[in-house]
Design an enzyme around this catalytic site. Sequence first.
Site, PDB file in Angstrom:
ATOM      1  N   LYS A 176      -5.208  -3.509  11.814  1.00 15.44           N
ATOM      2  CA  LYS A 176      -3.774  -3.243  11.661  1.00 15.44           C
ATOM      3  C   LYS A 176      -3.546  -1.878  11.013  1.00 15.44           C
ATOM      4  CE  LYS A 176      -1.501  -5.000   7.967  1.00 15.44           C
ATOM      5  NZ  LYS A 176      -0.742  -4.062   7.127  1.00 15.44           N
ATOM      6  N   ASN A 177      -4.305  -1.604   9.940  1.00 15.07           N
ATOM      7  CA  ASN A 177      -4.014  -0.402   9.160  1.00 15.07           C
ATOM      8  C   ASN A 177      -4.539   0.884   9.790  1.00 15.07           C
ATOM      9  OD1 ASN A 177      -2.586  -1.959   7.444  1.00 15.07           O
ATOM     10  ND2 ASN A 177      -4.096  -1.952   5.776  1.00 15.07           N
ATOM     11  N   CYS A 187       8.526  -3.611  -2.843  1.00 17.52           N
ATOM     12  CA  CYS A 187       8.105  -4.771  -2.070  1.00 17.52           C
ATOM     13  C   CYS A 187       7.363  -5.698  -3.010  1.00 17.52           C
ATOM     14  CB  CYS A 187       7.232  -4.385  -0.890  1.00 17.52           C
ATOM     15  SG  CYS A 187       5.586  -3.957  -1.360  1.00 17.52           S
ATOM     16  N   ARG A 200       5.362   0.909  -5.372  1.00 19.47           N
ATOM     17  CA  ARG A 200       4.942   1.717  -4.229  1.00 19.47           C
ATOM     18  C   ARG A 200       5.850   2.922  -3.923  1.00 19.47           C
ATOM     19  NH1 ARG A 200       3.056  -2.358   0.433  1.00 19.47           N
ATOM     20  NH2 ARG A 200       1.580  -0.737   0.954  1.00 19.47           N
ATOM     21  N   ASP A 231      -6.924  -5.243  -0.595  1.00 17.06           N
ATOM     22  CA  ASP A 231      -6.496  -6.147   0.482  1.00 17.06           C
ATOM     23  C   ASP A 231      -7.401  -7.368   0.638  1.00 17.06           C
ATOM     24  OD1 ASP A 231      -4.401  -4.459   0.966  1.00 17.06           O
ATOM     25  OD2 ASP A 231      -5.266  -3.522   2.747  1.00 17.06           O
ATOM     26  N   ARG A 266       2.283 -10.922  10.323  1.00 19.65           N
ATOM     27  CA  ARG A 266       2.336  -9.468  10.234  1.00 19.65           C
ATOM     28  C   ARG A 266       0.946  -8.855  10.399  1.00 19.65           C
ATOM     29  NH1 ARG A 266       5.811  -7.010   5.518  1.00 19.65           N
ATOM     30  NH2 ARG A 266       5.126  -5.234   6.733  1.00 19.65           N
TER      31      ARG A 266
HETATM   32  N1  EPU Z   1       1.280   5.658  -4.650  1.00 22.33           N
HETATM   33  C1  EPU Z   1       2.045   6.493  -5.412  1.00 22.33           C
HETATM   34  N2  EPU Z   1       2.795   7.449  -4.777  1.00 22.33           N
HETATM   35  C2  EPU Z   1       2.806   7.579  -3.420  1.00 22.33           C
HETATM   36  C3  EPU Z   1       2.004   6.714  -2.641  1.00 22.33           C
HETATM   37  C4  EPU Z   1       1.237   5.754  -3.298  1.00 22.33           C
HETATM   38  O1  EPU Z   1       2.060   6.395  -6.640  1.00 22.33           O
HETATM   39  O2  EPU Z   1       3.509   8.466  -2.910  1.00 22.33           O
HETATM   40  C5  EPU Z   1       0.455   4.621  -5.332  1.00 22.33           C
HETATM   41  C6  EPU Z   1       0.804   3.212  -4.901  1.00 22.33           C
HETATM   42  O3  EPU Z   1       1.911   2.711  -5.617  1.00 22.33           O
HETATM   43  C7  EPU Z   1      -0.472   2.469  -5.211  1.00 22.33           C
HETATM   44  C8  EPU Z   1      -1.551   3.511  -4.904  1.00 22.33           C
HETATM   45  O4  EPU Z   1      -0.891   4.786  -4.916  1.00 22.33           O
HETATM   46  O5  EPU Z   1      -0.532   2.154  -6.562  1.00 22.33           O
HETATM   47  C9  EPU Z   1      -2.252   3.345  -3.589  1.00 22.33           C
HETATM   48  O6  EPU Z   1      -1.324   3.147  -2.554  1.00 22.33           O
HETATM   49  P1  EPU Z   1      -1.570   3.709  -1.079  1.00 22.33           P
HETATM   50  O7  EPU Z   1      -0.609   4.816  -0.819  1.00 22.33           O
HETATM   51  O8  EPU Z   1      -3.015   3.983  -0.895  1.00 22.33           O
HETATM   52  O9  EPU Z   1      -1.132   2.451  -0.215  1.00 22.33           O
HETATM   53  P2  EPU Z   1      -0.398   2.486   1.187  1.00 22.33           P
HETATM   54  O10 EPU Z   1      -0.846   3.658   1.964  1.00 22.33           O
HETATM   55  O11 EPU Z   1       1.054   2.272   0.996  1.00 22.33           O
HETATM   56  C10 EPU Z   1      -2.257   1.197   2.496  1.00 22.33           C
HETATM   57  C11 EPU Z   1      -2.351  -0.071   3.270  1.00 22.33           C
HETATM   58  C12 EPU Z   1      -2.222  -1.256   2.319  1.00 22.33           C
HETATM   59  C13 EPU Z   1      -3.355  -1.162   1.304  1.00 22.33           C
HETATM   60  C14 EPU Z   1      -3.315   0.177   0.575  1.00 22.33           C
HETATM   61  C15 EPU Z   1      -4.460   0.389  -0.386  1.00 22.33           C
HETATM   62  C16 EPU Z   1      -1.497   0.419   5.470  1.00 22.33           C
HETATM   63  C17 EPU Z   1      -0.438   0.238   6.491  1.00 22.33           C
HETATM   64  N3  EPU Z   1      -1.294  -0.123   4.278  1.00 22.33           N
HETATM   65  O12 EPU Z   1      -0.982   1.184   1.865  1.00 22.33           O
HETATM   66  O13 EPU Z   1      -2.377  -2.427   3.089  1.00 22.33           O
HETATM   67  O14 EPU Z   1      -3.242  -2.211   0.374  1.00 22.33           O
HETATM   68  O15 EPU Z   1      -3.324   1.250   1.550  1.00 22.33           O
HETATM   69  O16 EPU Z   1      -5.673   0.319   0.277  1.00 22.33           O
HETATM   70  O17 EPU Z   1      -2.508   1.055   5.733  1.00 22.33           O
HETATM   71  C18 EPU Z   1      -2.011  -4.674   3.679  1.00 22.33           C
HETATM   72  O18 EPU Z   1      -2.527  -4.411   4.777  1.00 22.33           O
HETATM   73  O19 EPU Z   1      -1.771  -5.852   3.300  1.00 22.33           O
HETATM   74  C19 EPU Z   1      -1.663  -3.566   2.794  1.00 22.33           C
HETATM   75  C20 EPU Z   1      -0.798  -3.703   1.788  1.00 22.33           C
END
Ligand code: EPU
Length: 429
Positions: A22-23, A126, A131, A316, A408
């Site tokens: 998915k990701n 969320c 996030r 995850d 999802r």
């Molecule tokens: N963060 C910030 N600022 C930003 C972006 C992120 O502070 O601008 C923080 C977040 O709050 C968090 C950390 O950085 O504490 C890491 O978040 P990240 O940005 O890596 O997460 P994401 O890109 O929003 C993806 C996956 C998530 C997975 C995370 C961590 C997808 C679509 N989503 O989310 O997947 O948990 O990376 O590996 O790729 C899931 O599939 O259930 C899921 C939540």
Amino acid sequence: MDRIRIRGGRALKGEIPISGAKNAALPLMIVSLLTEETLVLDNVPQLADVMLLQRILGNHGVDVTVAGKRAGEGENSGQTLQLSAKNIVDTTAPYHLVSKMRASFWVIGPLVARMGEARVSMPGGCSIGTRPVDLHLDALKALGAAIDIEEGYVLARAKQGLRGARIHFQKTSVGATHTALLTAALARGESVIENAAQEPEIGDVAACLQKMGAKIEGAGTSTIRVQGVERLHAARHAVLPDRIETGTYAMATAMTGGDVMLLGARTELLEAPLQLLASAGVEITKTNEGIRIKRDGAGLAPVEVSTAPFPGFPTDLQAQLMALMTRARGTSKITETIFENRFMHVQELARLGARIHLDGETATIEGVEKLKGAPVMATDLRASVSLVIAALAAEGETIVHRVYHLDRGFERLEQKLARCGAAIERVAG
Ligand code: EPU
């Protein structure tokens, strides 16, 4: 709302085909915005999030078609999507769509890179944490976009085009790394992305971009170099296998004392979780077909682990591991370092008889001899599947409510488990 009914106590035995990730599929679909030509993606899982993103991209003018099965493809083959963003008709991603799925915010980079402007709703909070999107905006600013926030929308503008830059992330973020990579691909000159996320899904997106003509080095390491190109062209790419689905079924198998071959799974995508499971006593064998998992959760040693960015133990899989450890022989400690509120499953696991104590970011799980079925509530994607894992080993019947969370991110979950002998069914309405 659909529910899932599970009668626990049956060992999983057989084969489970692993779907496309998915990701990786989500950012790969967003990549289609970067070119006027057609991007063909194979092995795309059939998930609610994929369907929602099809709608979101459709709103921008992307023509998405699902190709029919080719010769030799069975029900285990993922779908093939053809995405053509010949004409981008709208550069706004509205609140009612972005708020349903955070990853849709990621359209911002490609839209501004290709169209010189984007207006994308802030995703909002969320259930797993706040996030924010500050790191995405830092990357866009570094590449020369002007950013304003108005009425809950991020306006990104770069009418004169974007230029390559050094982007140093203060914190590792998967999404912000995607944004930097996708945007830098079309920016003038060289970009260097430092403290980049190293998740395999980033490498998969980079591999697809390279097939489209992008010049990228170092994806999968913490420093990625991108030489911007003027345009990208058509390509065909297959989504890599889902490491989180792999880890989830590995834990479900161990939980029930089963023996399952995870078809198409690749060990290099989840070394940390597999090593941890092995240290707890799970038998793991790598074969040409995939990964074979064997062992009884009730006989496992407890573990201590903290979640971390790749190559560490993934957030995850945190909920699923916690479910497994509810029956270990002893006390486990699991610390969540990525999302501050990703413990919604704790109170639901407790309804099944788990003994878990929460102290800030750390959960202490005291293994119990048995779990007992009960009605429980799914709260987010990975939390929901942890309840399924626990229910598979619990005595009696468990009803999981709000299963739309599962849809999802897990393709044909009931079918995959039922084929391995689980007593699991979906109850409509
Ligand atoms: N963060 C910030 N600022 C930003 C972006 C992120 O502070 O601008 C923080 C977040 O709050 C968090 C950390 O950085 O504490 C890491 O978040 P990240 O940005 O890596 O997460 P994401 O890109 O929003 C993806 C996956 C998530 C997975 C995370 C961590 C997808 C679509 N989503 O989310 O997947 O948990 O990376 O590996 O790729 C899931 O599939 O259930 C899921 C939540």
